[in-house]
Write a protein that holds these residues in place. Structure first.
Motif, short mmCIF file in Angstrom:
data_model
loop_
_atom_site.label_atom_id
_atom_site.label_comp_id
_atom_site.label_asym_id
_atom_site.label_seq_id
_atom_site.Cartn_x
_atom_site.Cartn_y
_atom_site.Cartn_z
N ILE A 264 0.85 -1.12 0.04
CA ILE A 264 -0.05 -0.15 -0.05
C ILE A 264 0.82 1.19 -0.08
N ARG B 31 -0.20 -0.25 5.35
CA ARG B 31 -1.29 -1.09 6.02
C ARG B 31 -1.35 -0.72 7.48
N SER C 56 3.05 -4.23 11.27
CA SER C 56 3.07 -3.81 9.66
C SER C 56 4.16 -4.33 8.86
N LEU D 74 -1.14 -9.47 8.24
CA LEU D 74 -2.57 -9.14 7.94
C LEU D 74 -3.53 -9.48 9.02
#
Length: 473
Positions: free
Chosen positions: A68, A197, A406, A421
């Motif tokens: 991301i 993230r 993360s 995650l």
């Protein structure tokens, strides 16, 4: 241990942790609630918890890689959101618009007493400091100055000796506003330390009830978070004996305020990397143990304060005690452990080993991220699992684990990516949910135990490593 074997070993412990979580949920769903029960019907909240946790564990299975990209200004947005919401609520209360403040509180799911008090928790502590300065025994019930005995450690009373009565009840509004600003800056620092993230999780947490409740109450747990951040900054910036001794002194002071921050002494493990660094850990252990012994009666009183806390309203509550009370064959909490307690401890152990295995699979330990994570996870586990009860703002301790969580996982380690995650999702759940004790507690306990296992492993590996792995971007 070969990394391939470690990666394969992650799977059974992840599955075992999921099964243990399912066992707890089944025990809650099997609990018949009759007219003589002290609990309301919990079927709906338990089914909701089951569905949400199932999604949290299943969805990452379908993600092969996740990168991301975020703007360098996103961390500042996180802090701005935190500060603006909290200051808006405070301004409404301070300007006499209590009804508007109450409406905003209701929208943000922040509970309020029948009467609105600015920075309620902070005001209570400052009142105890004032009472102590007038000669009252604030640790005695109905002492003539306060209705209830203070459960904070004697270290808080030392603030009465700060010149100009800075820490007085009349200073609560000013100190509360300052605390909001500093706490929001700490959130910015954590976001800068995290990947994309992780930054998104912190942004979600900035509008979550636990974080806003912490700042709205002016709770001293915010100062504990500052202490963890300052400790890592000192270690990163100087990494000398004096900086580690200063960090140890700050952590020790936090322990004299609330006792459980003594668990953050684990953050000092990397001091072993420097010459005579072992003296830092020995000094901290002796000073902490000595303080507990000298204040033993108050320590027992403070430690037992949560023993009978079973809040069945399913709102703004975390803890092993209210979770176990919802299970089949549970009885109101007493001095002995119940079968449900053993299930929770088993879940902690399995999630912890899961974290250890992921920590072993990481190619290069990042020691300072692990320092933050072991601080946050140990604080959460001590408060919510060992002590057994806490209000929702205890969830903010998990935000210290976000930088480490993360960065775990890559295309070469699908198991570690999956773990990263899942744990970030669980931290996000615990950072928002205040209307379902079962869901929030299970999510927080799994994430905290995993982060503790992973960070402890990374710290040990980091001490044995010859390089300091990372630098703040």
């Amino acid at each position: 241990m070969p990394k391939l074997l470690v990666s394969r070993g992650i799977v059974p412990f992840a599955v075992a942790a999921v099964i243990a979580s399912a066992g707890i949920l089944v025990q809650i769903l099997r609990n018949p609630v009759g007219p003589d029960s002290f609990l309301p019907d919990l079927t709906s909240s338990a089914l909701t918890a089951t569905a949400v946790l199932l999604i949290a564990f299943t969805l990452p299975l379908f993600i092969r890689r996740l990168r991301i990209g975020t703007s360098r200004w996103l961390p500042w947005l996180v802090g701005a959101v935190s500060a603006s919401l909290s200051l808006a609520v405070w301004f409404l209360v301070a300007s006499g618009h209590d009804s508007k403040a109450a409406a905003l509180y209701a929208g943000l799911r922040i509970p309020q007493p029948p009467f609105v008090v600015e920075f309620w928790d902070l005001s209570l502590v400052l009142k105890s400091i004032d009472c102590a300065s007038y000669g009252f025994d604030v640790y005695a019930a109905k002492n003539g100055c306060m209705q209830d005995a203070s459960i904070y450690g004697p270290g808080t009373l030392w603030l009465q000796y700060v010149p100009f009565r800075v820490f007085s009840e009349g200073s609560a509004p000013a100190l509360g506003v300052v605390a909001i600003i500093i706490s929001s800056l700490a959130l910015v620092w954590l976001a800068r330390f995290s990947t994309g993230r992780g930054q998104l999780v912190l942004l979600i947490a900035a509008v979550g009830s636990p974080w806003l409740l912490l700042l709205e109450r002016g709770n001293f747990d915010a100062f504990v978070i500052w202490a963890a951040v300052v400790t890592v900054i000192l270690a990163r910036r100087w990494n000398t004996l004096w900086s580690w001794l200063l960090a140890a002194a700050i952590l020790w002071l936090m322990g004299t305020w609330k006792y459980y921050p003594f668990a953050m002494g684990l953050v000092l493990i990397p001091a072993l990397r420097i010459k005579r660094g072992w003296t830092v850990l020995v000094a901290f252990a002796v000073a902490s143990g000595g303080f507990v012994l000298l204040t033993w009666e108050h320590f027992r009183f403070s430690a037992s304060a949560n023993a009978g806390m079973v809040d069945v309203r399913d709102f703004v509550v975390l803890g092993r005690i209210p979770l176990v009370a919802r299970m089949l064959d549970a009885v109101p909490p007493g001095s002995s452990l119940q079968g449900g307690d053993l299930l929770v401890f088993a879940l902690v152990g399995l999630a912890g080993v899961w974290g250890v295995l992921v920590g072993l699979s990481v190619a290069r330990p990042r020691v300072d991220e692990a320092m933050l994570a072991i601080a946050g996870s140990s604080l959460f586990l001590i408060s919510i699992v060992m002590s057994g009860f806490g209000y929702a703002y205890k969830a903010v301790f998990l935000l210290l684990t976000v930088p480490m969580l993360s960065r775990l996982g890559s295309r070469k380690s699908r198991a570690a990516l999956y773990s990263s995650l899942v744990m970030l999702i669980l931290v996000g759940i615990c950072s928002v949910v205040v209307w379902n004790t079962t869901l929030a507690t299970l999510a927080g306990v799994i994430a905290a135990a995993f982060a503790f296992g992973a960070s402890a492993t990374l710290l040990v590996r980091g001490v044995r490593s010859s390089t300091w792995a990372n630098r703040l971007p």
